[in-house]
Design a protein around this motif. Structure first.
Motif, PDB file in Angstrom:
ATOM      1  N   MET A  63      70.660   3.339  45.902  1.00 21.01           N
ATOM      2  CA  MET A  63      70.536   4.458  44.736  1.00 21.01           C
ATOM      3  C   MET A  63      69.473   5.316  45.155  1.00 21.01           C
ATOM      4  SD  MET A  63      70.661   1.897  41.334  1.00 21.01           S
ATOM      5  CE  MET A  63      70.360   3.606  40.435  1.00 21.01           C
ATOM      6  N   GLY A  64      69.881   6.656  45.186  1.00 23.65           N
ATOM      7  CA  GLY A  64      69.008   7.902  45.074  1.00 23.65           C
ATOM      8  C   GLY A  64      67.810   8.009  44.105  1.00 23.65           C
ATOM      9  N   LEU A  99      55.314   8.118  36.089  1.00 23.11           N
ATOM     10  CA  LEU A  99      55.852   6.928  36.493  1.00 23.11           C
ATOM     11  C   LEU A  99      57.293   6.875  37.096  1.00 23.11           C
ATOM     12  CD1 LEU A  99      54.582   4.792  33.496  1.00 23.11           C
ATOM     13  CD2 LEU A  99      53.745   4.994  35.598  1.00 23.11           C
ATOM     14  N   PRO A 100      57.745   6.090  38.192  1.00 21.46           N
ATOM     15  CA  PRO A 100      59.002   5.874  38.656  1.00 21.46           C
ATOM     16  C   PRO A 100      60.054   5.049  37.883  1.00 21.46           C
ATOM     17  CG  PRO A 100      57.434   4.538  39.971  1.00 21.46           C
ATOM     18  CD  PRO A 100      56.458   5.074  38.922  1.00 21.46           C
ATOM     19  N   HIS A 101      61.219   5.192  38.360  1.00 24.50           N
ATOM     20  CA  HIS A 101      62.096   4.389  37.575  1.00 24.50           C
ATOM     21  C   HIS A 101      63.392   4.487  38.525  1.00 24.50           C
ATOM     22  CE1 HIS A 101      65.741   2.896  35.315  1.00 24.50           C
ATOM     23  NE2 HIS A 101      64.730   2.031  34.675  1.00 24.50           N
ATOM     24  N   PRO A 102      64.043   3.499  39.035  1.00 25.65           N
ATOM     25  CA  PRO A 102      63.568   2.249  39.125  1.00 25.65           C
ATOM     26  C   PRO A 102      62.434   2.138  40.299  1.00 25.65           C
ATOM     27  CG  PRO A 102      65.558   2.259  40.209  1.00 25.65           C
ATOM     28  CD  PRO A 102      65.471   3.595  39.634  1.00 25.65           C
ATOM     29  N   VAL A 103      61.881   0.939  40.521  1.00 28.88           N
ATOM     30  CA  VAL A 103      61.005   0.607  41.624  1.00 28.88           C
ATOM     31  C   VAL A 103      61.518  -0.568  42.481  1.00 28.88           C
ATOM     32  CG1 VAL A 103      58.829  -0.058  42.376  1.00 28.88           C
ATOM     33  CG2 VAL A 103      58.860   1.323  40.437  1.00 28.88           C
ATOM     34  N   GLU A 104      61.458  -0.210  43.773  1.00 35.25           N
ATOM     35  CA  GLU A 104      62.057  -1.465  44.650  1.00 35.25           C
ATOM     36  C   GLU A 104      60.892  -2.037  45.270  1.00 35.25           C
ATOM     37  OE1 GLU A 104      64.767  -2.337  48.646  1.00 35.25           O
ATOM     38  OE2 GLU A 104      65.528  -0.624  47.205  1.00 35.25           O
ATOM     39  N   LEU A 105      60.861  -3.586  45.358  1.00 34.57           N
ATOM     40  CA  LEU A 105      59.924  -4.330  45.995  1.00 34.57           C
ATOM     41  C   LEU A 105      60.547  -5.314  47.035  1.00 34.57           C
ATOM     42  CD1 LEU A 105      58.084  -5.800  42.909  1.00 34.57           C
ATOM     43  CD2 LEU A 105      57.470  -3.644  44.185  1.00 34.57           C
ATOM     44  N   ARG A 106      59.768  -5.710  48.027  1.00 34.02           N
ATOM     45  CA  ARG A 106      60.448  -6.933  48.767  1.00 34.02           C
ATOM     46  C   ARG A 106      59.390  -8.265  48.350  1.00 34.02           C
ATOM     47  NH1 ARG A 106      64.006  -6.628  52.627  1.00 34.02           N
ATOM     48  NH2 ARG A 106      64.884  -4.504  52.964  1.00 34.02           N
ATOM     49  N   VAL A 107      59.807  -9.152  47.988  1.00 32.90           N
ATOM     50  CA  VAL A 107      59.387 -10.169  47.503  1.00 32.90           C
ATOM     51  C   VAL A 107      59.642 -11.497  48.352  1.00 32.90           C
ATOM     52  CG1 VAL A 107      58.681 -11.895  45.487  1.00 32.90           C
ATOM     53  CG2 VAL A 107      59.496  -9.436  45.268  1.00 32.90           C
ATOM     54  N   VAL A 153      64.778  -5.026  42.825  1.00 27.25           N
ATOM     55  CA  VAL A 153      64.572  -3.759  41.850  1.00 27.25           C
ATOM     56  C   VAL A 153      64.367  -3.867  40.607  1.00 27.25           C
ATOM     57  CG1 VAL A 153      66.008  -1.906  40.816  1.00 27.25           C
ATOM     58  CG2 VAL A 153      66.686  -2.551  43.378  1.00 27.25           C
ATOM     59  N   CYS A 154      63.392  -3.410  40.201  1.00 23.25           N
ATOM     60  CA  CYS A 154      62.571  -3.424  39.056  1.00 23.25           C
ATOM     61  C   CYS A 154      62.831  -2.132  38.210  1.00 23.25           C
ATOM     62  CB  CYS A 154      61.116  -3.707  39.004  1.00 23.25           C
ATOM     63  SG  CYS A 154      60.634  -4.906  40.004  1.00 23.25           S
ATOM     64  N   CYS A 155      63.691  -2.162  36.862  1.00 25.00           N
ATOM     65  CA  CYS A 155      63.812  -1.184  36.194  1.00 25.00           C
ATOM     66  C   CYS A 155      63.476  -1.358  34.523  1.00 25.00           C
ATOM     67  CB  CYS A 155      65.278  -0.907  36.154  1.00 25.00           C
ATOM     68  SG  CYS A 155      66.396  -2.355  35.712  1.00 25.00           S
ATOM     69  N   HIS A 156      63.822  -0.414  33.723  1.00 27.42           N
ATOM     70  CA  HIS A 156      63.610  -0.875  32.318  1.00 27.42           C
ATOM     71  C   HIS A 156      64.873  -1.208  31.784  1.00 27.42           C
ATOM     72  CE1 HIS A 156      61.679  -0.797  28.547  1.00 27.42           C
ATOM     73  NE2 HIS A 156      62.303   0.114  28.153  1.00 27.42           N
ATOM     74  N   GLY A 157      65.760  -0.215  31.516  1.00 29.33           N
ATOM     75  CA  GLY A 157      67.183  -0.534  30.532  1.00 29.33           C
ATOM     76  C   GLY A 157      68.121  -1.194  32.034  1.00 29.33           C
ATOM     77  N   VAL A 174      70.636  -6.204  47.721  1.00 27.21           N
ATOM     78  CA  VAL A 174      69.661  -6.366  46.661  1.00 27.21           C
ATOM     79  C   VAL A 174      69.806  -7.422  45.968  1.00 27.21           C
ATOM     80  CG1 VAL A 174      68.933  -5.488  44.297  1.00 27.21           C
ATOM     81  CG2 VAL A 174      69.273  -3.774  46.294  1.00 27.21           C
ATOM     82  N   ALA A 175      68.795  -8.568  45.923  1.00 32.64           N
ATOM     83  CA  ALA A 175      69.132 -10.101  45.758  1.00 32.64           C
ATOM     84  C   ALA A 175      68.692 -10.326  44.111  1.00 32.64           C
ATOM     85  CB  ALA A 175      68.122 -10.717  46.792  1.00 32.64           C
ATOM     86  N   ALA A 176      67.871  -9.451  43.718  1.00 35.39           N
ATOM     87  CA  ALA A 176      67.501  -9.627  42.380  1.00 35.39           C
ATOM     88  C   ALA A 176      67.171  -8.350  41.395  1.00 35.39           C
ATOM     89  CB  ALA A 176      66.392 -10.595  42.219  1.00 35.39           C
ATOM     90  N   VAL A 177      67.291  -8.218  40.128  1.00 37.29           N
ATOM     91  CA  VAL A 177      66.870  -7.094  39.460  1.00 37.29           C
ATOM     92  C   VAL A 177      66.181  -7.521  38.305  1.00 37.29           C
ATOM     93  CG1 VAL A 177      68.148  -5.291  38.079  1.00 37.29           C
ATOM     94  CG2 VAL A 177      69.211  -5.738  40.188  1.00 37.29           C
ATOM     95  N   VAL A 178      65.125  -7.104  38.182  1.00 39.42           N
ATOM     96  CA  VAL A 178      64.056  -7.405  37.026  1.00 39.42           C
ATOM     97  C   VAL A 178      64.233  -6.177  36.122  1.00 39.42           C
ATOM     98  CG1 VAL A 178      61.942  -7.794  36.536  1.00 39.42           C
ATOM     99  CG2 VAL A 178      62.848  -8.856  38.407  1.00 39.42           C
ATOM    100  N   MET A 179      64.518  -6.613  34.816  1.00 35.55           N
ATOM    101  CA  MET A 179      64.367  -5.440  33.775  1.00 35.55           C
ATOM    102  C   MET A 179      63.935  -5.647  32.429  1.00 35.55           C
ATOM    103  SD  MET A 179      68.657  -6.307  32.824  1.00 35.55           S
ATOM    104  CE  MET A 179      68.975  -6.088  34.779  1.00 35.55           C
ATOM    105  N   GLY A 180      63.647  -4.681  31.515  1.00 34.99           N
ATOM    106  CA  GLY A 180      63.174  -4.846  30.301  1.00 34.99           C
ATOM    107  C   GLY A 180      64.105  -4.429  29.098  1.00 34.99           C
TER     108      GLY A 180
END
Length: 261
Positions: free
Chosen positions: A1-2, A113-121, A128-132, A161-167
């Motif tokens: 995703m861009g 603040l960025p949206h979304p944010v990608e981590l390697r865990v 990928v960490c996002c809000h909605g 992308v193995a996981a998505v974390v959202m709120g």
């Protein structure tokens, strides 16, 4: 995703908080949890300050330094718009009040603040960490959303992308979506369905939904005592005590998930 922000390097453990909504005493209770203190990284997936203690919460998050990764939520956008005098209709009167309390550096922080944010865990790979949802900080997806709906909102992600974390929906869940792990830690400041604070821990390839018991009446009193918001006690009694059930929340969110009203 861009446009997705990425944090360099792999981390071993991540504590995930979301939707603090300007409630400092409960945030402090979660930050005092041993596994939150010991986590290599703390990710907060949006809606940080739209509540009765906006500056206090932002200052506390700043104090965590580079260990904290803050993701933009829709309420963060709305605070910035109000603070800058832009048109941003919101249903909760605490939002324009909170925006008026922000210092210029608070506004700049939220605007950046960025949206979304990608981590390697470690144990997960790309997260990928996002809000909605990854494509929209205000989009609603629920634990029982259809696979077709999930495929729509996650369709822009790379296959690895193995996981998505959202709120955003304030209700904790973990579920698989066509082999991809999707996690919502629930809300720190405005939980639906259960009083006390919800958060999540990603460690060694495992996800744990955690719950921090809180002296709710003491938290309400602390907010009422320290906030200048004229309706702080009523606001805290409604939201900090989790007066809305998860069933009520699901009924409200359902139409935004494409379900009949």
């Amino acid at each position: 995703m861009g446009g997705r922000a990425a944090r360099a390097g792999e981390v071993g453990s991540v504590a995930v908080l979301s939707d603090i909504h300007g409630v400092l005493p409960v945030l402090e209770a979660v930050l005092a949890e041993p596994d939150v203190r010991d986590a290599e990284l703390l990710v907060v997936t949006g809606d940080h300050a739209a509540g009765p203690q906006p500056r206090e919460v932002l200052d506390r998050l700043r104090s965590l330094g580079d260990r904290a990764v803050l993701v933009r939520g829709n309420a963060d956008r709305e605070l910035v718009a109000h603070a800058r005098g832009e048109d941003a209709a919101v249903p909760d009167p605490v939002v324009p009040w909170a925006a008026a309390q922000l210092r210029p550096d608070d506004v700049e922080l939220l605007a950046s603040l960025p949206h979304p944010v990608e981590l390697r865990v470690r144990g997960f790979g790309r997260v990928v960490c996002c809000h909605g949802t990854p494509r929209d900080d205000e989009e609603v997806v629920l634990v029982d959303s259809s696979l077709e709906r999930w495929a729509e909102v996650l369709g822009g992600l790379d296959d690895d992308v193995a996981a998505v974390v959202m709120g955003h929906t304030h209700m904790p869940f973990v579920r698989l979506v066509d082999r991809r792990l999707c996690v919502n830690p629930g809300s720190v400041g405005m939980p639906y369905g259960r009083a006390g604070r919800s958060w999540a821990l990603l460690r060694d390839g495992q996800v744990e939904l955690r719950h921090t018991p809180v002296d709710v009446e003491a938290a309400v009193a602390a907010v009422a005592r320290s906030s200048a918001y004229p309706d702080a006690r009523r606001w805290a009694q409604e939201y900090v005590t989790s007066s809305a059930s998860d069933a009520e929340a699901l009924r409200v969110f359902g139409p935004r998930d494409g379900r009949p009203a």
